[in-house]
Write a protein that holds these residues in place. Sequence first.
Motif, PDB file in Angstrom:
ATOM      1  N   GLN A  57       0.830  -1.196   0.000  1.00  0.00           N
ATOM      2  CA  GLN A  57       0.000   0.000   0.000  1.00  0.00           C
ATOM      3  C   GLN A  57       0.868   1.252   0.000  1.00  0.00           C
ATOM      4  O   GLN A  57       1.871   1.323   0.710  1.00  0.00           O
ATOM      5  CB  GLN A  57      -0.876  -0.033   1.248  1.00  0.00           C
ATOM      6  CG  GLN A  57      -1.834   1.095   1.373  1.00  0.00           C
ATOM      7  CD  GLN A  57      -2.715   0.892   2.605  1.00  0.00           C
ATOM      8  OE1 GLN A  57      -2.919  -0.209   3.076  1.00  0.00           O
ATOM      9  NE2 GLN A  57      -3.223   1.986   3.121  1.00  0.00           N
ATOM     10  N   ASP A  58       0.444   2.248  -0.787  1.00  0.00           N
ATOM     11  CA  ASP A  58       1.185   3.513  -0.856  1.00  0.00           C
ATOM     12  C   ASP A  58       1.020   4.334   0.411  1.00  0.00           C
ATOM     13  O   ASP A  58      -0.073   4.417   0.972  1.00  0.00           O
ATOM     14  CB  ASP A  58       0.655   4.389  -2.001  1.00  0.00           C
ATOM     15  CG  ASP A  58       1.143   3.954  -3.363  1.00  0.00           C
ATOM     16  OD1 ASP A  58       1.980   3.042  -3.442  1.00  0.00           O
ATOM     17  OD2 ASP A  58       0.686   4.537  -4.355  1.00  0.00           O
ATOM     18  N   LEU A  59       2.112   4.958   0.830  1.00  0.00           N
ATOM     19  CA  LEU A  59       2.045   6.073   1.769  1.00  0.00           C
ATOM     20  C   LEU A  59       2.079   7.310   0.885  1.00  0.00           C
ATOM     21  O   LEU A  59       3.030   7.501   0.125  1.00  0.00           O
ATOM     22  CB  LEU A  59       3.242   6.074   2.714  1.00  0.00           C
ATOM     23  CG  LEU A  59       3.288   7.284   3.646  1.00  0.00           C
ATOM     24  CD1 LEU A  59       2.374   7.031   4.839  1.00  0.00           C
ATOM     25  CD2 LEU A  59       4.693   7.552   4.099  1.00  0.00           C
ATOM     26  N   PRO A  60       1.042   8.138   0.908  1.00  0.00           N
ATOM     27  CA  PRO A  60       0.991   9.286  -0.006  1.00  0.00           C
ATOM     28  C   PRO A  60       2.070  10.327   0.291  1.00  0.00           C
ATOM     29  O   PRO A  60       2.361  10.615   1.447  1.00  0.00           O
ATOM     30  CB  PRO A  60      -0.391   9.886   0.231  1.00  0.00           C
ATOM     31  CG  PRO A  60      -1.169   8.856   0.973  1.00  0.00           C
ATOM     32  CD  PRO A  60      -0.170   8.014   1.711  1.00  0.00           C
ATOM     33  N   LEU A  61       2.652  10.871  -0.764  1.00  0.00           N
ATOM     34  CA  LEU A  61       3.525  12.039  -0.672  1.00  0.00           C
ATOM     35  C   LEU A  61       2.683  13.245  -1.043  1.00  0.00           C
ATOM     36  O   LEU A  61       1.746  13.133  -1.843  1.00  0.00           O
ATOM     37  CB  LEU A  61       4.714  11.920  -1.622  1.00  0.00           C
ATOM     38  CG  LEU A  61       5.899  11.078  -1.125  1.00  0.00           C
ATOM     39  CD1 LEU A  61       5.622   9.600  -1.237  1.00  0.00           C
ATOM     40  CD2 LEU A  61       7.144  11.432  -1.916  1.00  0.00           C
ATOM     41  N   THR A  62       3.005  14.387  -0.484  1.00  0.00           N
ATOM     42  CA  THR A  62       2.245  15.597  -0.766  1.00  0.00           C
ATOM     43  C   THR A  62       3.115  16.587  -1.542  1.00  0.00           C
ATOM     44  O   THR A  62       4.326  16.653  -1.319  1.00  0.00           O
ATOM     45  CB  THR A  62       1.741  16.259   0.527  1.00  0.00           C
ATOM     46  OG1 THR A  62       2.851  16.493   1.383  1.00  0.00           O
ATOM     47  CG2 THR A  62       0.747  15.366   1.240  1.00  0.00           C
ATOM     48  N   PRO A  63       2.487  17.364  -2.432  1.00  0.00           N
ATOM     49  CA  PRO A  63       3.273  18.363  -3.168  1.00  0.00           C
ATOM     50  C   PRO A  63       3.805  19.426  -2.212  1.00  0.00           C
ATOM     51  O   PRO A  63       3.133  19.810  -1.260  1.00  0.00           O
ATOM     52  CB  PRO A  63       2.280  18.963  -4.157  1.00  0.00           C
ATOM     53  CG  PRO A  63       0.937  18.446  -3.799  1.00  0.00           C
ATOM     54  CD  PRO A  63       1.089  17.357  -2.799  1.00  0.00           C
TER      55      PRO A  63
END
Length: 122
Positions: A57-63
Motif C-alpha cells: 500500500q502507498d504512503l501518499p507524498l504531498t506536493p
Amino acid sequence: MKTPSLLVALCLSSLLLPACVQPAHDKTVVYLLDVRGLPNVRQVGLRGRDKPLSWDQDLPLTPVGPDSTLYRAVVTTRTGYRITEVKFTVNGDFELKNADNRRIEFGPGDTTVYRARFDVRP
C-alpha cells in the motif's frame, strides 16, 4: 542414557550466552521526490520494508507547493538496522521495474533527508 543430560547442558549454556539483538532507535527520513517531466501525475506514493511503510500500500507524498513537481513525505521508523529499502510510485505504478530497491542509509543523527527523481537511479 546421555541424551537427556546433553539436552539439559545445552539448555543451560544457552541461558549464559549474551543476546545478539541490536537496540532499536527511532529514525526519521524526509523523502523528497522530483516528478518533473512526468505527464498526468495524480498520486505520488512511497512503499517500503519498514513500518509504517508496506510493499502492499502507498504512503501518499504531498506536493511541496501549488503546481509543484516536488513531493514530500516524512517517515519515522523504529529500527535496529542502518538502512531501509523503498520504491516510489506514481499513479500506482512502481518505479525502477526489474531493478533493486532504493537503499537509504540512515545518517548519524535521528533525521536523514533523501532526495530522488522518479525512476532514476541515484
